[in-house]
Design a protein around this motif. Structure first.
Motif, short mmCIF file in Angstrom:
data_model
loop_
_atom_site.label_atom_id
_atom_site.label_comp_id
_atom_site.label_asym_id
_atom_site.label_seq_id
_atom_site.Cartn_x
_atom_site.Cartn_y
_atom_site.Cartn_z
N GLY A 81 -3.93 7.30 4.19
CA GLY A 81 -3.87 6.61 2.74
C GLY A 81 -5.34 7.13 2.03
N ALA A 100 -4.82 -7.63 2.92
CA ALA A 100 -4.34 -6.28 3.92
C ALA A 100 -4.90 -6.91 5.21
CB ALA A 100 -5.31 -5.14 3.47
N ARG A 120 0.95 -1.25 -0.10
CA ARG A 120 0.01 0.01 -0.26
C ARG A 120 0.93 1.23 -0.01
NH1 ARG A 120 -2.40 3.39 3.95
NH2 ARG A 120 -1.02 2.41 5.60
N PHE A 124 -3.63 0.50 -3.14
CA PHE A 124 -3.05 -0.79 -3.07
C PHE A 124 -2.26 -1.17 -4.41
CE2 PHE A 124 -6.67 -0.65 -0.20
CZ PHE A 124 -6.20 -1.13 1.13
N TRP A 129 -9.57 -7.95 2.83
CA TRP A 129 -8.89 -7.24 3.70
C TRP A 129 -9.65 -7.49 5.18
CZ3 TRP A 129 -10.23 -1.07 3.20
CH2 TRP A 129 -9.53 -0.16 4.22
N ALA A 169 -0.71 -5.83 2.87
CA ALA A 169 -0.67 -4.69 2.93
C ALA A 169 -1.15 -4.20 4.55
CB ALA A 169 -1.50 -3.85 1.94
#
Length: 614
Positions: A438, A347, A251, A256, A314, A398
């Motif tokens: 982010g 992630a 990331r 990503f 995720w 990530a």
């Protein structure tokens, strides 16, 4: 051993004594024992079974899948195992009697607390118990009890870090055989051997590094094929297998990267009880590339479906706040050991504070915007040790340490314009002013059962009242909110846009599918907003007004196309050129005052339509 068991509240469990219940009830395993919803005491599940062995010298293996809560296993009055935070299968070798009494005690733990803190999980989904299966099988005296595989992709190839767990009842002097082969595609495989020696009673964890030459990588579904390998470990007549994908996820400030290439993470959250293959198929239909699991672990079958479909996962840690750094670090390692072989594991998030504003809704207008700014200014931005825990997340997955509301200094933003505060059109302002570390929007949406007296989704009744939303209009309002916020985030260049949520968990939830998996009108609207290449309006269009048109391109290729529009008796078109992973303004149009819909069409290899109610 699925079907009807007995279950009861543990009334006594003295040290060294098996658990007992005063009253027993019929319960289903696997399942959720609804009669124990809201109960804080341990729950005991009981079943009798015969000796499964056929030959002298054999042992038996008890395996529990997907247990929620701390688990203790008792057999014939003796405790065989105790696991505080079961993540993978709980496997217990034992020597059975001709007839056996199995008691499994499940009680609330940190995982249950983390789920409860989410505020979106029905009480029935918080009941500690067995969500998967309970099996008893025959095994030789030395048992392979576990296999974990963590792939690492490097510039020179890939390596599998393999751990094999062995429980030996008798002395062992043998060889573990490893074989790796491509699963359904042409590619190179390998074979390897490792000697194993053990004394009677030893429990070993044997590690092996396996090099993968000229690896074929696994890609998300919009970027390439989903190549996978099968790793098989064999000892004598026993064997264990894992399907492994080679994928590296990272990331940066824009979102990503998968195997070094930009990927647009468009998706939805999934709640406990809805994490299954049907949910993955629905997500693909909604043009999602990622599914987010807030603070709970899905069964392996869910990950397998994501591997197969090319959908990223995720994963949120099942950790309550405030974060216990030592325990959370151990959970990171356990989750990676358990799910690291799944290439879809993209992630990990340590701390999720995304829902805290929803029980105190604000209205619309300038005064509410000032109140929201004051609330964000006063918000505690302490990251609570999440960064230290996130530093333990291995390369290839990530790290998104925190998710939080505006003002929380989080890595990903949870924002609810049009629902918890302001109008949906305020998304443009909100996403710009409170852009997270982010450029990822991890949660937004609106509930539908706004008149429920006891909604699962927090604040639904309060918001419905404050916005004067009758229940019969809630579906249309949800559609408007999701479409407006999703397209605002895409226009603002957010590399991750995740709506909350895919499937209703109960009354008042914000699913775009109902609990029976039927689809609300928001499903098709969000699927249109999530098209990889799509024409959008900058802000909600209105009859009699003007609006800017733009094209969002989430693909790795430049696009030359034409955008046409129709509103009432007026129409037009314009050419546009859009760079890879970019947004380009097209033109501003005037909408007739008597128009009821606006339709945008992008001409590519397909005819991509985006429709707005005015």
């Amino acid at each position: 051993m699925t079907g009807t068991w007995r279950g009861g509240i543990v009334e006594s469990s003295a040290a060294g004594e098996p658990p007992a219940a005063t009253e027993w009830y019929e319960v289903s395993v696997p399942g959720r024992a609804e009669r124990f919803a809201g109960e804080s005491a341990p729950i005991v599940y009981e079943r009798r079974f015969p000796d499964p062995r056929r030959e002298d010298g054999d042992r038996a293996l008890l395996t529990l899948l997907d247990v929620l809560g701390r688990v203790r296993v008792w057999l014939n009055g003796t405790q065989l195992a105790a696991v505080d935070r079961p993540v993978g299968p709980v496997s217990v070798p034992f020597d059975p009697e001709p007839e056996n009494l199995l008691r499994i005690v499940c009680e609330p733990n940190a995982t249950v607390e983390a789920l409860a803190q989410q505020g979106t999980v029905p009480a029935t989904d918080l009941v500690p118990g067995i969500r998967g299966s309970v099996t008893v099988s025959r095994r030789p005296s030395t048992v392979l009890t576990g296999l974990s595989v963590t792939p690492t992709v490097t510039d020179d190839g890939a390596t599998l870090d393999v751990t094999v767990d062995v429980d030996a009842a008798e002395p062992v002097d043998d060889v573990l055989n490893f074989s790796l082969r491509p699963d359904g595609f042409r590619g190179g495989g390998s074979m390897d051997r490792t000697p194993i020696e053990a004394d009677a009673g030893d429990r070993l964890s044997i590690r092996k590094a396996i090099e993968v030459r000229d690896p074929s990588l696994w890609w998300p579904r919009e970027l390439g094929p989903q190549h996978r390998y099968t790793l098989r470990v064999k000892l004598g007549e026993q064997s264990l297998e894992r399907t492994v994908g080679l994928c590296d996820v990272d990331r940066d400030a824009d979102g990503f990267l998968v195997n070094g290439r930009r990927v647009a993470a468009r998706g939805l959250t999934v709640r406990p009880g809805a994490a299954d293959a049907d949910a993955v198929a629905a997500a693909v239909d909604a043009n999602a590339t990622v599914l987010r699991l807030p603070a709970f672990l899905a069964p392996a079958s869910f990950y397998e479906a994501c591997d197969e479909s090319g959908v990223l996962v995720w994963q949120g840690l099942p950790e309550p706040t405030p974060i216990d750094a030592d325990r959370a670090t151990e959970t990171v390692r356990t989750v990676v050991d358990r799910f690291g072989h799944h290439p879809s594991l993209a992630a990990l998030t340590v701390a999720d504070r995304g829902m805290e504003d929803l029980t105190a809704p604000l209205g619309t207008g300038t005064l509410s915007k000032l109140r929201l700014r004051y609330r964000a200014w006063r918000r505690d931005a302490d990251r609570g040790g999440a960064d230290a825990v996130a530093a333990e997340i291995p390369d290839g997955v990530a790290s998104v340490p925190t998710i939080g509301p505006p003002g929380a200094d989080a890595d990903a933003l949870s924002a609810w314009p049009g629902w918890a505060y302001l109008d949906a059109s305020a998304a443009e302002w909100l996403l710009t002013k409170y852009s997270p570390r982010g450029r990822v929007l991890a949660g937004f949406g609106a509930a539908t059962d706004v008149e429920s007296d006891d909604p699962t989704f927090p604040g639904a009744a309060a918001v419905g009242t404050s916005r004067d939303l009758p229940d019969e209009d809630a579906d249309g309002y949800q559609r408007h909110v999701l479409k407006t916020v999703a397209e605002a985030a895409r226009y603002r260049g957010y590399g991750g846009v995740v709506a909350d949520t895919l499937v209703d968990a109960g009354n008042g939830d914000a699913g775009i599918c109902r609990a029976d998996r039927s689809r609300k009108s928001a499903f098709d609207a969000l699927a249109a907003s999530f098209e990889p290449i799509q024409a959008v309006t900058v802000g909600p269009p209105a009859a009699g007004g003007s609006v800017q048109l733009a094209i969002c391109n989430d693909t790795p290729d430049a696009v030359e196309t034409t955008v046409s529009w129709t509103a009432g008796d007026r129409s037009g078109s314009a050419g546009a050129s859009v760079d890879p992973h970019a947004v380009t303004d097209v033109e501003s149009i005037s909408i007739p005052s008597d128009a009821s819909t606006l339709e945008l069409v992008v001409e590519t290899d397909d005819r991509i339509v985006n429709r707005y109610d005015l």
